[in-house]
Enzyme design. Structure first.
Site, short mmCIF file in Angstrom:
data_model
loop_
_atom_site.label_atom_id
_atom_site.label_comp_id
_atom_site.label_asym_id
_atom_site.label_seq_id
_atom_site.Cartn_x
_atom_site.Cartn_y
_atom_site.Cartn_z
N ASN A 9 0.73 -0.82 -0.15
CA ASN A 9 -0.32 -0.08 -0.10
C ASN A 9 0.97 1.07 -0.27
OD1 ASN A 9 -2.03 2.07 0.40
ND2 ASN A 9 -1.87 1.30 3.20
N TRP A 10 1.01 1.58 -1.10
CA TRP A 10 1.73 3.31 -1.17
C TRP A 10 1.15 4.58 -0.59
CZ3 TRP A 10 3.91 1.84 -6.89
CH2 TRP A 10 4.74 0.87 -6.97
N LYS A 11 0.02 4.52 -0.43
CA LYS A 11 -0.57 5.40 0.58
C LYS A 11 -0.29 7.12 -0.59
CE LYS A 11 0.26 3.29 4.22
NZ LYS A 11 -0.02 3.25 6.44
N HIS A 95 -9.53 0.91 4.95
CA HIS A 95 -8.23 0.86 6.27
C HIS A 95 -8.50 2.20 6.59
CE1 HIS A 95 -3.90 2.63 6.64
NE2 HIS A 95 -3.82 1.52 5.99
N GLU A 97 -6.88 4.04 7.73
CA GLU A 97 -6.62 5.83 7.44
C GLU A 97 -8.43 6.34 6.94
OE1 GLU A 97 -3.03 5.35 5.83
OE2 GLU A 97 -2.19 4.91 7.70
N GLU A 165 -5.18 -5.20 10.69
CA GLU A 165 -4.02 -4.44 10.72
C GLU A 165 -4.38 -3.19 12.39
OE1 GLU A 165 -2.34 -3.43 6.95
OE2 GLU A 165 -4.24 -2.01 7.45
N GLY A 171 2.57 2.02 10.69
CA GLY A 171 3.17 3.03 11.05
C GLY A 171 4.57 3.54 11.93
N SER A 211 3.61 -2.69 10.31
CA SER A 211 4.47 -2.31 10.43
C SER A 211 5.78 -3.54 9.97
CB SER A 211 4.99 -1.93 12.19
OG SER A 211 4.61 -0.55 12.23
N GLY A 232 3.19 -1.07 4.48
CA GLY A 232 2.88 0.03 4.02
C GLY A 232 4.43 0.68 3.76
N GLY A 233 4.65 0.97 4.47
CA GLY A 233 5.87 1.71 4.51
C GLY A 233 6.98 0.53 4.01
C1 PEP Z 1 -1.07 -0.06 6.62
O1 PEP Z 1 -1.15 0.71 6.60
O2 PEP Z 1 -1.67 -0.77 5.35
C2 PEP Z 1 0.76 -0.26 6.97
C3 PEP Z 1 0.18 -2.08 7.87
O3 PEP Z 1 1.07 0.45 7.05
P1 PEP Z 1 3.12 -0.78 7.62
O4 PEP Z 1 3.45 -1.00 6.71
O5 PEP Z 1 3.77 1.46 7.25
O6 PEP Z 1 2.40 -0.66 9.22
#
Ligand code: PEP
Length: 252
Positions: A9-11, A95, A97, A165, A171, A211, A232-233
């Site tokens: 997920n590049w957001k 999600h 967010e 999640e 994050g 994470s 994500g990251g």
């Molecule tokens: C996400 O936003 O779906 C996610 C899992 O982010 P991160 O891996 O950065 O925690």
């Protein structure tokens, strides 16, 4: 047997040129892997270009959100048919967010999940508790409500992917332990069994997100009910994402 999935997920990151470069590097680095599904979710502006870049490869395209209507006066929104037009096979829905900053409720997520399915998109429906909810001991209440309301009236459950999640892990660098994650994944699968029957529940892919890195994914993926990762990251750099893909494809 359910297949593994790794989704990045590049957001709200990456220009079109940056997205193409990242997609190319992931495509090249994962060329020999055929068993599971590797999914890239760039921002809307880069969907078409990334779709063209990964055409004919083992990678699939996802959007990060969509509207539940086909068309109309919904300024700033994107319809499922528009996502299909760019080459999307998947769409991330609900999600945390979206829930936190854009006030999406379980009912909105439910409408979107149903619309994705009737539009031929595979929804990746995200659920998860906040830090405060975990501290209060209501993780199962929260996740149970999100799963049940999000899937209310869904018929083709076998085409749904669920991503657990925990909000406190997204994050933050504070990954759930494999035992914490497995406990919630098993709980979700149990709920699915009660609602949709054992065979269907056994086939549903439940991803862990929060994470995830190439260094911590091994323990998570060793768990029975963890079928992959939503990242994500660590999906923003080809090396890190490829490391995760290799760990998962080597173990599942
Ligand atoms: C996400 O936003 O779906 C996610 C899992 O982010 P991160 O891996 O950065 O925690």
């Amino acid at each position: 047997m359910r297949k593994w999935i790794v989704a990045g997920n590049w957001k709200m990151h990456n220009t079109i040129a940056e997205s193409i470069a990242l997609a190319k590097a992931i495509k090249e680095g994962s060329a020999g892997i055929q068993s599971g599904a590797i999914v890239l979710a760039p921002p809307f502006t880069a969907l078409f270009s990334v779709g063209e870049t990964i055409k004919g490869s083992n990678l699939s395209l996802a959007a990060q959100n969509m509207h539940y209507e086909d068309k109309g006066a919904f300024t700033g929104e994107i319809a499922p048919s528009m996502l299909k037009d760019t080459g999307c096979a998947y769409v991330i829905l609900g999600h945390s967010e979206r829930r936190k900053y854009f006030h999406e409720r379980d009912n909105d997520v439910n409408l979107k999940v149903k619309k994705a399915l009737t539009s031929g998109l595979i929804p990746i429906m995200c659920v998860g508790e906040t830090d405060e909810e975990r501290e209060k001991g209501v993780t199962q209440d929260v996740v149970g409500r999100q799963v049940q309301q999000g899937l209310n009236g869904v018929e083709k459950i076998e085409n749904v992917v669920i991503a657990y999640e925990p909000v406190w892990a997204i994050g933050t660098g504070k990954v759930a332990t494999s035992a914490q994650a497995q406990e919630v994944h098993a709980f979700i699968r149990g709920l699915l069994k009660n609602t949709f029957g054992g065979k269907k529940a056994d086939d549903i892919c439940i991803l862990y997100g929060g994470s995830v890195t190439k260094d911590n994914v091994g323990d998570l993926i060793a768990m029975n009910d963890i079928d992959g990762a939503l990242v994500g990251g660590a999906s923003l750099k080809a090396d890190g994402f490829l490391g995760i893909i290799k760990e998962i494809s080597g173990r599942k």
